[in-house]
Motif scaffolding. Sequence first.
Motif, PDB file in Angstrom:
ATOM      1  N   GLU A 201     101.400 -27.487 -73.348  1.00  0.00           N
ATOM      2  CA  GLU A 201     101.150 -26.413 -74.312  1.00  0.00           C
ATOM      3  C   GLU A 201      99.777 -25.781 -74.124  1.00  0.00           C
ATOM      4  OE1 GLU A 201     101.794 -27.581 -78.352  1.00  0.00           O
ATOM      5  OE2 GLU A 201     103.539 -28.836 -77.850  1.00  0.00           O
ATOM      6  N   TRP A 202      98.825 -26.558 -73.567  1.00  0.00           N
ATOM      7  CA  TRP A 202      97.432 -26.084 -73.532  1.00  0.00           C
ATOM      8  C   TRP A 202      96.861 -25.949 -72.123  1.00  0.00           C
ATOM      9  CZ3 TRP A 202      97.893 -31.214 -76.008  1.00  0.00           C
ATOM     10  CH2 TRP A 202      98.451 -31.114 -77.290  1.00  0.00           C
ATOM     11  N   LEU A 203      97.341 -26.760 -71.196  1.00  0.00           N
ATOM     12  CA  LEU A 203      96.725 -26.817 -69.879  1.00  0.00           C
ATOM     13  C   LEU A 203      97.403 -25.811 -68.949  1.00  0.00           C
ATOM     14  CD1 LEU A 203      94.633 -28.231 -68.139  1.00  0.00           C
ATOM     15  CD2 LEU A 203      96.285 -30.061 -67.702  1.00  0.00           C
ATOM     16  N   ARG A 204      96.730 -24.675 -68.756  1.00  0.00           N
ATOM     17  CA  ARG A 204      97.288 -23.584 -67.934  1.00  0.00           C
ATOM     18  C   ARG A 204      96.195 -22.913 -67.124  1.00  0.00           C
ATOM     19  NH1 ARG A 204      99.269 -22.583 -73.080  1.00  0.00           N
ATOM     20  NH2 ARG A 204      97.834 -20.838 -73.343  1.00  0.00           N
ATOM     21  N   PRO A 205      96.543 -22.340 -65.970  1.00  0.00           N
ATOM     22  CA  PRO A 205      95.563 -21.571 -65.207  1.00  0.00           C
ATOM     23  C   PRO A 205      95.020 -20.420 -66.047  1.00  0.00           C
ATOM     24  CG  PRO A 205      97.530 -21.982 -63.896  1.00  0.00           C
ATOM     25  CD  PRO A 205      97.850 -22.392 -65.279  1.00  0.00           C
TER      26      PRO A 205
ATOM     27  N   GLU B  27      92.093 -23.287 -62.307  1.00  0.00           N
ATOM     28  CA  GLU B  27      92.746 -22.427 -61.322  1.00  0.00           C
ATOM     29  C   GLU B  27      94.044 -23.050 -60.841  1.00  0.00           C
ATOM     30  OE1 GLU B  27      89.930 -21.934 -58.209  1.00  0.00           O
ATOM     31  OE2 GLU B  27      88.434 -20.923 -59.464  1.00  0.00           O
ATOM     32  N   ALA B  28      94.931 -22.217 -60.318  1.00  0.00           N
ATOM     33  CA  ALA B  28      96.186 -22.708 -59.755  1.00  0.00           C
ATOM     34  C   ALA B  28      95.888 -23.688 -58.621  1.00  0.00           C
ATOM     35  CB  ALA B  28      97.022 -21.547 -59.241  1.00  0.00           C
ATOM     36  N   GLY B  29      96.586 -24.804 -58.611  1.00  0.00           N
ATOM     37  CA  GLY B  29      96.369 -25.824 -57.591  1.00  0.00           C
ATOM     38  C   GLY B  29      95.341 -26.869 -57.968  1.00  0.00           C
ATOM     39  N   ASP B  30      94.674 -26.710 -59.117  1.00  0.00           N
ATOM     40  CA  ASP B  30      93.651 -27.671 -59.543  1.00  0.00           C
ATOM     41  C   ASP B  30      94.274 -28.962 -60.047  1.00  0.00           C
ATOM     42  OD1 ASP B  30      91.358 -26.258 -59.036  1.00  0.00           O
ATOM     43  OD2 ASP B  30      91.086 -25.538 -61.096  1.00  0.00           O
ATOM     44  N   PRO B  31      93.848 -30.117 -59.507  1.00  0.00           N
ATOM     45  CA  PRO B  31      94.135 -31.373 -60.193  1.00  0.00           C
ATOM     46  C   PRO B  31      93.227 -31.466 -61.423  1.00  0.00           C
ATOM     47  CG  PRO B  31      93.607 -31.710 -57.859  1.00  0.00           C
ATOM     48  CD  PRO B  31      93.177 -30.330 -58.219  1.00  0.00           C
ATOM     49  N   VAL B  32      93.721 -32.050 -62.504  1.00  0.00           N
ATOM     50  CA  VAL B  32      92.943 -32.151 -63.743  1.00  0.00           C
ATOM     51  C   VAL B  32      93.064 -33.571 -64.301  1.00  0.00           C
ATOM     52  CG1 VAL B  32      92.526 -31.203 -66.040  1.00  0.00           C
ATOM     53  CG2 VAL B  32      93.466 -29.724 -64.240  1.00  0.00           C
ATOM     54  N   VAL B  33      91.910 -34.195 -64.534  1.00  0.00           N
ATOM     55  CA  VAL B  33      91.854 -35.497 -65.187  1.00  0.00           C
ATOM     56  C   VAL B  33      91.710 -35.269 -66.689  1.00  0.00           C
ATOM     57  CG1 VAL B  33      90.651 -37.712 -65.365  1.00  0.00           C
ATOM     58  CG2 VAL B  33      90.710 -36.499 -63.170  1.00  0.00           C
ATOM     59  N   VAL B  34      92.596 -35.855 -67.485  1.00  0.00           N
ATOM     60  CA  VAL B  34      92.516 -35.736 -68.948  1.00  0.00           C
ATOM     61  C   VAL B  34      92.403 -37.150 -69.528  1.00  0.00           C
ATOM     62  CG1 VAL B  34      93.630 -34.967 -71.069  1.00  0.00           C
ATOM     63  CG2 VAL B  34      93.819 -33.581 -68.977  1.00  0.00           C
TER      64      VAL B  34
ATOM     65  N   VAL C 271      98.411 -31.434 -62.550  1.00  0.00           N
ATOM     66  CA  VAL C 271      98.081 -30.398 -61.581  1.00  0.00           C
ATOM     67  C   VAL C 271      98.807 -29.131 -62.004  1.00  0.00           C
ATOM     68  CG1 VAL C 271      99.935 -31.064 -59.996  1.00  0.00           C
ATOM     69  CG2 VAL C 271      97.972 -29.789 -59.128  1.00  0.00           C
ATOM     70  N   VAL C 272      98.099 -28.031 -61.959  1.00  0.00           N
ATOM     71  CA  VAL C 272      98.713 -26.754 -62.309  1.00  0.00           C
ATOM     72  C   VAL C 272      99.080 -26.050 -60.999  1.00  0.00           C
ATOM     73  CG1 VAL C 272      97.696 -26.449 -64.574  1.00  0.00           C
ATOM     74  CG2 VAL C 272      96.357 -25.820 -62.588  1.00  0.00           C
ATOM     75  N   GLY C 273     100.340 -26.131 -60.656  1.00  0.00           N
ATOM     76  CA  GLY C 273     100.777 -25.564 -59.391  1.00  0.00           C
ATOM     77  C   GLY C 273     100.901 -26.646 -58.332  1.00  0.00           C
ATOM     78  N   GLN C 274     100.671 -26.278 -57.077  1.00  0.00           N
ATOM     79  CA  GLN C 274     100.824 -27.180 -55.945  1.00  0.00           C
ATOM     80  C   GLN C 274      99.513 -27.886 -55.636  1.00  0.00           C
ATOM     81  OE1 GLN C 274     103.570 -28.171 -54.204  1.00  0.00           O
ATOM     82  NE2 GLN C 274     102.146 -29.596 -53.228  1.00  0.00           N
ATOM     83  N   ALA C 275      99.503 -29.210 -55.706  1.00  0.00           N
ATOM     84  CA  ALA C 275      98.288 -29.978 -55.445  1.00  0.00           C
ATOM     85  C   ALA C 275      98.034 -30.082 -53.944  1.00  0.00           C
ATOM     86  CB  ALA C 275      98.419 -31.371 -56.040  1.00  0.00           C
ATOM     87  N   PRO C 276      96.767 -30.215 -53.529  1.00  0.00           N
ATOM     88  CA  PRO C 276      96.448 -30.411 -52.108  1.00  0.00           C
ATOM     89  C   PRO C 276      97.040 -31.722 -51.599  1.00  0.00           C
ATOM     90  CG  PRO C 276      94.477 -29.834 -53.387  1.00  0.00           C
ATOM     91  CD  PRO C 276      95.555 -30.124 -54.369  1.00  0.00           C
ATOM     92  N   ASP C 277      97.440 -31.753 -50.334  1.00  0.00           N
ATOM     93  CA  ASP C 277      98.025 -32.954 -49.741  1.00  0.00           C
ATOM     94  C   ASP C 277      97.058 -34.137 -49.801  1.00  0.00           C
ATOM     95  OD1 ASP C 277     100.358 -31.602 -49.187  1.00  0.00           O
ATOM     96  OD2 ASP C 277      99.845 -31.200 -47.089  1.00  0.00           O
TER      97      ASP C 277
ATOM     98  N   ARG D 104     103.070 -42.570 -65.791  1.00  0.00           N
ATOM     99  CA  ARG D 104     101.828 -42.520 -65.018  1.00  0.00           C
ATOM    100  C   ARG D 104     101.939 -41.632 -63.786  1.00  0.00           C
ATOM    101  NH1 ARG D 104     101.255 -48.988 -64.871  1.00  0.00           N
ATOM    102  NH2 ARG D 104     103.503 -48.703 -64.622  1.00  0.00           N
ATOM    103  N   GLU D 105     103.124 -41.125 -63.533  1.00  0.00           N
ATOM    104  CA  GLU D 105     103.306 -40.222 -62.390  1.00  0.00           C
ATOM    105  C   GLU D 105     102.483 -38.942 -62.596  1.00  0.00           C
ATOM    106  OE1 GLU D 105     104.978 -40.832 -59.654  1.00  0.00           O
ATOM    107  OE2 GLU D 105     105.873 -42.736 -60.307  1.00  0.00           O
ATOM    108  N   LEU D 106     102.037 -38.346 -61.503  1.00  0.00           N
ATOM    109  CA  LEU D 106     101.335 -37.072 -61.572  1.00  0.00           C
ATOM    110  C   LEU D 106     102.258 -36.040 -62.197  1.00  0.00           C
ATOM    111  CD1 LEU D 106      98.908 -35.259 -60.784  1.00  0.00           C
ATOM    112  CD2 LEU D 106     100.074 -34.884 -58.592  1.00  0.00           C
ATOM    113  N   ARG D 107     101.764 -35.355 -63.212  1.00  0.00           N
ATOM    114  CA  ARG D 107     102.590 -34.373 -63.918  1.00  0.00           C
ATOM    115  C   ARG D 107     102.222 -32.972 -63.428  1.00  0.00           C
ATOM    116  NH1 ARG D 107     103.122 -33.592 -70.491  1.00  0.00           N
ATOM    117  NH2 ARG D 107     104.716 -31.977 -70.436  1.00  0.00           N
ATOM    118  N   VAL D 108     103.191 -32.300 -62.891  1.00  0.00           N
ATOM    119  CA  VAL D 108     102.972 -30.944 -62.374  1.00  0.00           C
ATOM    120  C   VAL D 108     103.347 -29.943 -63.470  1.00  0.00           C
ATOM    121  CG1 VAL D 108     103.610 -29.271 -60.610  1.00  0.00           C
ATOM    122  CG2 VAL D 108     103.484 -31.728 -60.031  1.00  0.00           C
ATOM    123  N   LEU D 109     102.374 -29.105 -63.818  1.00  0.00           N
ATOM    124  CA  LEU D 109     102.568 -28.071 -64.838  1.00  0.00           C
ATOM    125  C   LEU D 109     102.652 -26.717 -64.166  1.00  0.00           C
ATOM    126  CD1 LEU D 109      99.925 -29.327 -67.453  1.00  0.00           C
ATOM    127  CD2 LEU D 109     102.349 -29.924 -67.298  1.00  0.00           C
ATOM    128  N   ALA D 110     103.542 -25.889 -64.644  1.00  0.00           N
ATOM    129  CA  ALA D 110     103.709 -24.555 -64.040  1.00  0.00           C
ATOM    130  C   ALA D 110     102.491 -23.691 -64.326  1.00  0.00           C
ATOM    131  CB  ALA D 110     104.960 -23.902 -64.625  1.00  0.00           C
TER     132      ALA D 110
END
Length: 372
Positions: free
Chosen positions: A170-174, A221-228, A247-253, A366-372
Amino acid sequence: MALDPNLYPADRVVRAQKAAAEAGLDALLVSPGADLRYLTGYDALPLERLTCLVAPAEGEPFLVVPLLEKPAAEASPVGDLGIDIVGWRETDDPYALVASRLPSGLRRVGVDNHMWAEKVLAFRAALPGAEQALAGQALAELRMRKSAAEVRALSEAATAIDAVHLSMAEWLRPGRTEAEVGRDIADAIIAAGHATVDFVIVASGPNGASPHHEVSDRVIEAGDPVVVDIGGTMPSGYCSDSTRNYVVGQAPDEYLRAYGVLLAAQTAQCESVIPGLTSEQLDAIGRDLIAGEGYGDYFVHRTGHGIGLETHEEPYIVAGSDLALEPGMAFSIEPGIYLPGKFGARIEDIAVCTETGGDRLNLVSRELRVLA
C-alpha cells in the motif's frame, strides 16, 4: 485491551530480593524503566524527581515516589502488591529518605542498569558506605526466561507487526521517499494495536547497506531493494521487531544471489534453536554459511538480541557468548549482508526456545517480496 493477569505476577519482587542476595547485593534500587515495570507492572514516568523501588535482600520492599505521582502509582498494579508507597514532598531529600529506611551496614547495593547518572551519584552520596553494582546481574537472570504469559504477549506483538508487513504494498512504491513510506508505516503500527512506535527503518538501494539507516528523503526507484525493519511496544509493555525485504520492480542479479544465501542462513538458524545450544553456536550456524558463500566480511553485527519489555535485552546471540539457550528465552534471529554503496538485506524473526526446540513468532513469508 485487558492485560493478562499472569503477565505481572505478585511474586516478582520477592524473587528479585532472593536473586539479589544470591548475587551478593544487600538491596536493589530500581528507577523507572523496564526493570521497574517487570517487577511491579508500574510504567512510571522517567522524571528528574526520584521514583525508586527499594528492595532490600532481607526486609520489606517499598516504593518511593514524588507526592504528585502517588495517585498514579496507587492506581497501577503496584497498588495490588501490598508494597508500601512512600510519597515525598518537593522540600524533602528522597535519597536521604531511602537511606533512612534501609538497614544499617549495607555493603553493596544494585542500581538498575539504566538509572540516570545524577541519581546514581545522589545514592552514592546518601549511602557512602555501600559499594554500587549493577542490579542487572540479578534481574537479567529473571527477565530473560519468559513465562507463558510473556510468550503470549510477545506472540501478540509479533502478529501485530506481521500485519504491517502484509500491507507494505500500500505504501512502498517508486517515486515516494523513504520518509513518506516511513510515516505511513508508523501510522499502521499504531493501527495494528501497538501503543507506541519504537522505530521504522526504510532503507532503499544503497541505504540498505547501513543496518540502522532509518529513513531519508531519498526517492525510491524502480529496481531498488528495500530493507524494512519495524517495531513497537504493545499495551502489555512487550515489544515487536521484524525485518523483511522488498524490491520494487526487477532486482539486480547480484542482490538476488546474496538474498538467497541470507535466506538459507536465517532459515538454518531458526530451525536449529534447541535448549543447550550456546549463543555462539547459533551465531556460527548462519555466519559460517554466509562466509562460505563469500559474504563473511559483509555480515557486520551479531545474530540477535533478546526481546521482552525492551527491544534489546538479554540474551544476546553473538560470537564469544557461551550462554546456553533455555526454554523461555526469546530473541531475534537476524543475519544480514551489506555491500557498501550497493545494497543490503536482513531477515529478522523473533524466536522462543522451547523444551524441545524453537518457535518462530513472526510468520510472514521470508521470501523476497516483489512489489509492482
